[in-house]
Write a protein that holds these residues in place. Structure first.
Motif, PDB file in Angstrom:
ATOM      1  N   THR B  93       0.849  -1.197   0.000  1.00 24.16           N
ATOM      2  CA  THR B  93       0.000   0.000   0.000  1.00 24.16           C
ATOM      3  C   THR B  93       0.887   1.250   0.000  1.00 24.16           C
ATOM      4  OG1 THR B  93      -0.046   0.362   2.391  1.00 24.16           O
ATOM      5  CG2 THR B  93      -1.603  -1.257   1.491  1.00 24.16           C
ATOM      6  N   ARG B  94       0.244   2.401  -0.039  1.00 20.60           N
ATOM      7  CA  ARG B  94       0.985   3.663   0.050  1.00 20.60           C
ATOM      8  C   ARG B  94       1.759   3.767   1.352  1.00 20.60           C
ATOM      9  NH1 ARG B  94      -2.789   8.726  -1.798  1.00 20.60           N
ATOM     10  NH2 ARG B  94      -3.345   7.891  -3.817  1.00 20.60           N
ATOM     11  N   ARG B  95       1.357   2.984   2.335  1.00 23.00           N
ATOM     12  CA  ARG B  95       2.017   3.048   3.630  1.00 23.00           C
ATOM     13  C   ARG B  95       3.031   1.902   3.818  1.00 23.00           C
ATOM     14  NH1 ARG B  95      -1.571   2.037   7.267  1.00 23.00           N
ATOM     15  NH2 ARG B  95      -0.212   2.645   8.972  1.00 23.00           N
ATOM     16  N   SER B  96       3.321   1.174   2.741  1.00 27.51           N
ATOM     17  CA  SER B  96       4.386   0.179   2.816  1.00 27.51           C
ATOM     18  C   SER B  96       5.736   0.877   2.740  1.00 27.51           C
ATOM     19  CB  SER B  96       4.251  -0.824   1.662  1.00 27.51           C
ATOM     20  OG  SER B  96       3.043  -1.548   1.789  1.00 27.51           O
ATOM     21  N   ILE B  97       6.779   0.193   3.232  1.00 25.95           N
ATOM     22  CA  ILE B  97       8.113   0.768   3.089  1.00 25.95           C
ATOM     23  C   ILE B  97       9.053  -0.248   2.463  1.00 25.95           C
ATOM     24  CG2 ILE B  97       7.837   2.436   4.965  1.00 25.95           C
ATOM     25  CD1 ILE B  97       9.388   0.792   6.791  1.00 25.95           C
ATOM     26  N   MET B  98      10.077   0.281   1.803  1.00 31.97           N
ATOM     27  CA  MET B  98      11.019  -0.552   1.072  1.00 31.97           C
ATOM     28  C   MET B  98      12.421  -0.230   1.566  1.00 31.97           C
ATOM     29  SD  MET B  98      10.733  -1.224  -2.882  1.00 31.97           S
ATOM     30  CE  MET B  98      12.121  -1.642  -3.902  1.00 31.97           C
ATOM     31  N   ILE B  99      13.222  -1.275   1.759  1.00 33.73           N
ATOM     32  CA  ILE B  99      14.600  -1.092   2.200  1.00 33.73           C
ATOM     33  C   ILE B  99      15.508  -1.657   1.119  1.00 33.73           C
ATOM     34  CG2 ILE B  99      16.270  -1.638   4.012  1.00 33.73           C
ATOM     35  CD1 ILE B  99      13.810  -2.087   5.883  1.00 33.73           C
ATOM     36  N   ASN B 100      16.327  -0.797   0.513  1.00 35.26           N
ATOM     37  CA  ASN B 100      17.227  -1.223  -0.552  1.00 35.26           C
ATOM     38  C   ASN B 100      18.589  -1.516   0.051  1.00 35.26           C
ATOM     39  OD1 ASN B 100      15.246  -0.557  -2.595  1.00 35.26           O
ATOM     40  ND2 ASN B 100      15.717   1.588  -2.137  1.00 35.26           N
ATOM     41  N   ILE B 101      19.020  -2.769  -0.042  1.00 28.27           N
ATOM     42  CA  ILE B 101      20.301  -3.165   0.540  1.00 28.27           C
ATOM     43  C   ILE B 101      21.218  -3.625  -0.588  1.00 28.27           C
ATOM     44  CG2 ILE B 101      21.440  -4.656   2.228  1.00 28.27           C
ATOM     45  CD1 ILE B 101      18.755  -4.990   3.643  1.00 28.27           C
ATOM     46  N   GLY B 102      22.242  -2.826  -0.892  1.00 28.51           N
ATOM     47  CA  GLY B 102      23.144  -3.208  -1.964  1.00 28.51           C
ATOM     48  C   GLY B 102      23.994  -2.044  -2.436  1.00 28.51           C
ATOM     49  N   GLY B 103      24.603  -2.220  -3.591  1.00 28.05           N
ATOM     50  CA  GLY B 103      25.410  -1.163  -4.193  1.00 28.05           C
ATOM     51  C   GLY B 103      24.525  -0.153  -4.919  1.00 28.05           C
ATOM     52  N   GLY B 104      25.157   0.651  -5.759  1.00 27.25           N
ATOM     53  CA  GLY B 104      24.435   1.722  -6.451  1.00 27.25           C
ATOM     54  C   GLY B 104      23.307   1.227  -7.333  1.00 27.25           C
ATOM     55  N   VAL B 105      23.475   0.057  -7.945  1.00 25.86           N
ATOM     56  CA  VAL B 105      22.416  -0.465  -8.818  1.00 25.86           C
ATOM     57  C   VAL B 105      21.149  -0.729  -8.012  1.00 25.86           C
ATOM     58  CG1 VAL B 105      21.709  -2.438 -10.226  1.00 25.86           C
ATOM     59  CG2 VAL B 105      23.977  -1.443 -10.548  1.00 25.86           C
ATOM     60  N   VAL B 106      21.307  -1.372  -6.860  1.00 29.34           N
ATOM     61  CA  VAL B 106      20.142  -1.700  -6.025  1.00 29.34           C
ATOM     62  C   VAL B 106      19.487  -0.430  -5.470  1.00 29.34           C
ATOM     63  CG1 VAL B 106      19.408  -2.796  -3.858  1.00 29.34           C
ATOM     64  CG2 VAL B 106      20.917  -4.024  -5.432  1.00 29.34           C
ATOM     65  N   THR B 107      20.288   0.520  -4.984  1.00 27.72           N
ATOM     66  CA  THR B 107      19.670   1.720  -4.405  1.00 27.72           C
ATOM     67  C   THR B 107      19.058   2.607  -5.494  1.00 27.72           C
ATOM     68  OG1 THR B 107      21.818   2.858  -4.244  1.00 27.72           O
ATOM     69  CG2 THR B 107      21.060   1.690  -2.299  1.00 27.72           C
ATOM     70  N   ASP B 108      19.690   2.689  -6.668  1.00 25.34           N
ATOM     71  CA  ASP B 108      19.109   3.487  -7.762  1.00 25.34           C
ATOM     72  C   ASP B 108      17.786   2.899  -8.238  1.00 25.34           C
ATOM     73  OD1 ASP B 108      21.294   5.137  -7.712  1.00 25.34           O
ATOM     74  OD2 ASP B 108      21.914   4.774  -9.784  1.00 25.34           O
ATOM     75  N   LEU B 109      17.813   1.591  -8.503  1.00 23.69           N
ATOM     76  CA  LEU B 109      16.634   0.915  -9.043  1.00 23.69           C
ATOM     77  C   LEU B 109      15.537   0.809  -7.985  1.00 23.69           C
ATOM     78  CD1 LEU B 109      15.384  -0.775 -11.371  1.00 23.69           C
ATOM     79  CD2 LEU B 109      16.567  -2.748 -10.465  1.00 23.69           C
ATOM     80  N   GLY B 110      15.908   0.399  -6.791  1.00 29.44           N
ATOM     81  CA  GLY B 110      14.922   0.258  -5.719  1.00 29.44           C
ATOM     82  C   GLY B 110      14.313   1.597  -5.351  1.00 29.44           C
ATOM     83  N   GLY B 111      15.132   2.634  -5.352  1.00 31.96           N
ATOM     84  CA  GLY B 111      14.621   3.980  -5.064  1.00 31.96           C
ATOM     85  C   GLY B 111      13.596   4.400  -6.099  1.00 31.96           C
ATOM     86  N   PHE B 112      13.869   4.087  -7.363  1.00 27.14           N
ATOM     87  CA  PHE B 112      12.929   4.476  -8.424  1.00 27.14           C
ATOM     88  C   PHE B 112      11.647   3.656  -8.336  1.00 27.14           C
ATOM     89  CE2 PHE B 112      11.727   4.577 -13.109  1.00 27.14           C
ATOM     90  CZ  PHE B 112      11.169   5.846 -13.032  1.00 27.14           C
ATOM     91  N   ALA B 113      11.784   2.358  -8.059  1.00 21.12           N
ATOM     92  CA  ALA B 113      10.587   1.520  -7.907  1.00 21.12           C
ATOM     93  C   ALA B 113       9.703   2.076  -6.786  1.00 21.12           C
ATOM     94  CB  ALA B 113      10.985   0.073  -7.614  1.00 21.12           C
ATOM     95  N   ALA B 114      10.336   2.427  -5.661  1.00 21.60           N
ATOM     96  CA  ALA B 114       9.572   2.953  -4.526  1.00 21.60           C
ATOM     97  C   ALA B 114       8.981   4.324  -4.856  1.00 21.60           C
ATOM     98  CB  ALA B 114      10.464   3.048  -3.291  1.00 21.60           C
ATOM     99  N   ALA B 115       9.753   5.155  -5.545  1.00 19.55           N
ATOM    100  CA  ALA B 115       9.296   6.524  -5.841  1.00 19.55           C
ATOM    101  C   ALA B 115       8.091   6.540  -6.764  1.00 19.55           C
ATOM    102  CB  ALA B 115      10.428   7.329  -6.469  1.00 19.55           C
ATOM    103  N   THR B 116       7.855   5.446  -7.493  1.00 16.93           N
ATOM    104  CA  THR B 116       6.785   5.433  -8.489  1.00 16.93           C
ATOM    105  C   THR B 116       5.662   4.452  -8.163  1.00 16.93           C
ATOM    106  OG1 THR B 116       8.168   3.882  -9.741  1.00 16.93           O
ATOM    107  CG2 THR B 116       8.210   6.195 -10.424  1.00 16.93           C
ATOM    108  N   PHE B 117       5.857   3.555  -7.195  1.00 14.43           N
ATOM    109  CA  PHE B 117       4.785   2.627  -6.854  1.00 14.43           C
ATOM    110  C   PHE B 117       3.688   3.390  -6.110  1.00 14.43           C
ATOM    111  CE2 PHE B 117       2.623  -0.475  -4.160  1.00 14.43           C
ATOM    112  CZ  PHE B 117       2.178  -1.342  -5.147  1.00 14.43           C
ATOM    113  N   LYS B 118       2.481   3.359  -6.638  1.00 12.97           N
ATOM    114  CA  LYS B 118       1.359   4.145  -6.097  1.00 12.97           C
ATOM    115  C   LYS B 118       1.746   5.615  -5.896  1.00 12.97           C
ATOM    116  CE  LYS B 118      -1.015   0.314  -3.857  1.00 12.97           C
ATOM    117  NZ  LYS B 118      -2.231   0.185  -4.683  1.00 12.97           N
ATOM    118  N   ARG B 119       2.514   6.139  -6.837  1.00 17.63           N
ATOM    119  CA  ARG B 119       3.018   7.526  -6.808  1.00 17.63           C
ATOM    120  C   ARG B 119       3.950   7.791  -5.630  1.00 17.63           C
ATOM    121  NH1 ARG B 119      -2.465   9.048  -7.812  1.00 17.63           N
ATOM    122  NH2 ARG B 119      -2.879   9.101 -10.037  1.00 17.63           N
ATOM    123  N   GLY B 120       4.572   6.728  -5.127  1.00 20.74           N
ATOM    124  CA  GLY B 120       5.625   6.966  -4.145  1.00 20.74           C
ATOM    125  C   GLY B 120       5.367   6.389  -2.777  1.00 20.74           C
ATOM    126  N   ILE B 121       6.212   5.400  -2.400  1.00 18.03           N
ATOM    127  CA  ILE B 121       6.195   4.919  -1.018  1.00 18.03           C
ATOM    128  C   ILE B 121       7.547   5.276  -0.394  1.00 18.03           C
ATOM    129  CG2 ILE B 121       4.571   3.066  -1.551  1.00 18.03           C
ATOM    130  CD1 ILE B 121       6.887   1.072  -1.425  1.00 18.03           C
TER     131      ILE B 121
END
Lengths: 364, 364
Positions: B93-121
């Motif tokens: 849901t919009r109130r879910s949270i995501m933790i990206n654990i890894g190098g730049g690829v994981v934080t870049d990609l995971g950050g973008f996935a989170a920033a756009t899922f349901k307009r941002g979690i």
């Protein structure tokens, strides 16, 4: 909240531009913008009906035109990826700009494509439907449908300018204008007694210039509300006026096999809302009849609702996706015209009493 | 710009959390956050090497773990769509949270996935490499590679917290630590004479606790710079110190068939930058030797550059993607340690003279 839509511009710099010459309005944007690469996103319907209004602009600036297939089913990741690819292949830069010309699907999808290409390029919206203008073109909600869910993926990103013109209205079916008009009426109800009284007096649905004026006012109110609450944490909920009951009517009619347009459902939902505003918040009862006689009855068809539907309607309202309180129905109500209040609990017996008055008022 | 990295926290609320117990740090975040649905994104390498540090947290909170394949080639739309699907299918849901654990690829990609899922979690970053911490985990640049271009699609969205720990450093190859360290040195040079002097004195590359401290300081400097200039309109350019020459060295070595790591190229670029800072901005010449003898020579291999390469190096700098002035090379230089200046034009003869001094200094 008390807000006079006529004074909105004096409070902040509005992004909303009103014009009767779309080509000229876009030329003006191009003349005053510093950009490198110009893109238009539109759909197959708009290309045929509306793009001819842009001839002078197209001849002068020769933008790259990206045409998507019309329809909500194309508000998809696939279309999005195609748009990203077109931008990338044609070497769009961070300083390129995108102009989305179309209904809500085009402005939602195009806004999201622009918001994410190279981490965001500037974009402009030219809504070509009443609903698209009032509901989608401002407020910064962009996105696509994904995995079977509406707007599952997206971003909050505002259009730099939103251009409202009467020109596209000429090619809209009357039923679509009336449906979109319900959102204008809703906006007047939450923002200004003066604006609302003008709507009842002028009934601008048959005069495109007047309709454009009403649209512009409504879009500016929405703009103001969403700028104050971009991420929907509180104030923005007032935009939901009429929608708790409206969504329930919309779903009920789908279930009965006689679907109605979203705006028509909202128009009916607004009557239920005015009734509850009277019973729970002391709104003058004459507002119920002013709305029913001045707007709902003359413009919108009656719908087949009776007391047999109350159980299902109540159930639907309890499960409305914007209803965050389990086991309780909450409405946006009005303390007066232009004075909305959010999160008002509506007990079952009050809801049923209101639905009785609703049916009586419409002779159902 | 003058900035004391030690005082950063007193000026604004830092998102950067330093810890030696990753599991405990995540538990603390979970305890103090109001959320509904917990997701971890990581990659196959990190899963093996680093995730064991999170055992207590995983047992206690049982988050859904999404594992992507390691490597830049997976920073793709396909991986992104798979992550969106996992979130959607599991009813995040919009109130879910995501933790990206890894190098730049994981934080870049995971950050973008989170920033756009349901307009941002909301999302948190746990960088597991030195470069990933200093370069990618803060600053809000998220995104994917697309259509053959790096970071072609993305969004500006900051992680809510960034957790810096010495634990993942234990499994990093020494060469990777040294390469990432160049970005820490760069950050010290642009921010604080005191921080820079500490690095030269302590050389923290062999002591994971000290390295974590230096990383944290560097990440906080970057955080401060990017908060003041989130969309790279000015100040943020100081982060490019050493990179104009560094990128040219990096590409030259690829062309010669003897590629070097990005950070190693930056380390060499920093020497050229210090030389130009002396000749063009009056930086004390002793800083050239302090850097060469205190950092570059002890830690980084010499690279095969000679006066025969000057033409090509100049050409590469002229076409550097961050060079926005056609026909002119511009550097970030230093008026003093901790006092960077941006957009300084470097004439060809000055560049060649600096490359001569660079070669002399390293005995090339």
């Amino acid at each position: 909240m008390k807000m006079d839509s006529n004074k909105v511009e004096t409070i902040f710099q509005s992004r909303v531009v009103e014009t009767d010459n779309l080509s000229r309005a876009l030329e003006k944007i191009a003349e005053t913008s510093d950009f490198n690469g110009l893109y238009i996103l539109t759909d197959t319907n708009v290309l045929r009906e509306v793009i001819p209004y842009f001839d002078d602009f197209l001849n002068k600036y020769n933008p790259e035109i990206i045409v998507m297939n019309a329809g909500e089913e194309n508000k998809s990741l696939q279309t999005l990826a195609e748009i990203w690819e077109r931008l990338s292949d044609s070497e769009a830069t961070r300083r390129s700009i995108m102009i989305n010309i179309g209904g809500g699907v085009v402005t939602d999808l195009g806004g999201f494509a622009a918001a994410t290409f190279k981490r965001g390029i500037r974009f402009f919206n030219v809504p070509t439907t009443v609903l698209g203008a009032v509901d989608a073109a401002v407020g910064g909600k962009t996105g696509i449908d994904f995995n079977g869910f509406k707007n599952e993926i997206g971003a909050f990103a505002p259009a730099e300018k939103v251009i409202i013109s009467s020109q596209p209205l000429a090619s809209l079916p009357y039923s679509q204008i009336i449906s979109g008009y319900a959102e204008i009426v809703k906006t007047a109800l939450i923002s200004s007694a003066e604006f609302y009284t003008e709507l009842i007096r002028d009934c601008p649905v048959n005069d495109n210039a007047k309709l454009r004026e009403a649209m512009t006012k409504a879009v500016r109110v929405k703009e103001r509300v969403t700028e104050e609450d971009p991420k929907e944490s509180g104030l923005r909920k007032i935009l939901n006026l009429g929608h708790t009951a409206g969504h329930a009517f919309e779903t009920l009619m789908i279930e009965k096999g006689t679907p109605i347009a979203h705006g028509d459902a909202v128009a009916h939902g607004l009557l239920v809302t005015l009734i509850l505003s009277h019973t729970l918040r002391g709104l003058d009862s004459k507002e119920i009849y002013r709305y029913a006689d001045g707007i709902l009855k003359p413009l919108y068809k009656r719908i087949a609702v009776s007391c047999k539907d109350y159980d299902r309607l109540e159930q639907l309202m309890l499960h409305d996706k914007k209803n965050i309180t389990a086991g309780e129905i909450r409405f946006v109500l009005l303390d007066g015209i232009g004075s909305p209040v959010i999160n008002i609990p509506v007990p079952s017996e009050e809801l049923r009493a209101a639905l009785d008055i609703y049916c009586d008022t419409l002779g159902l």
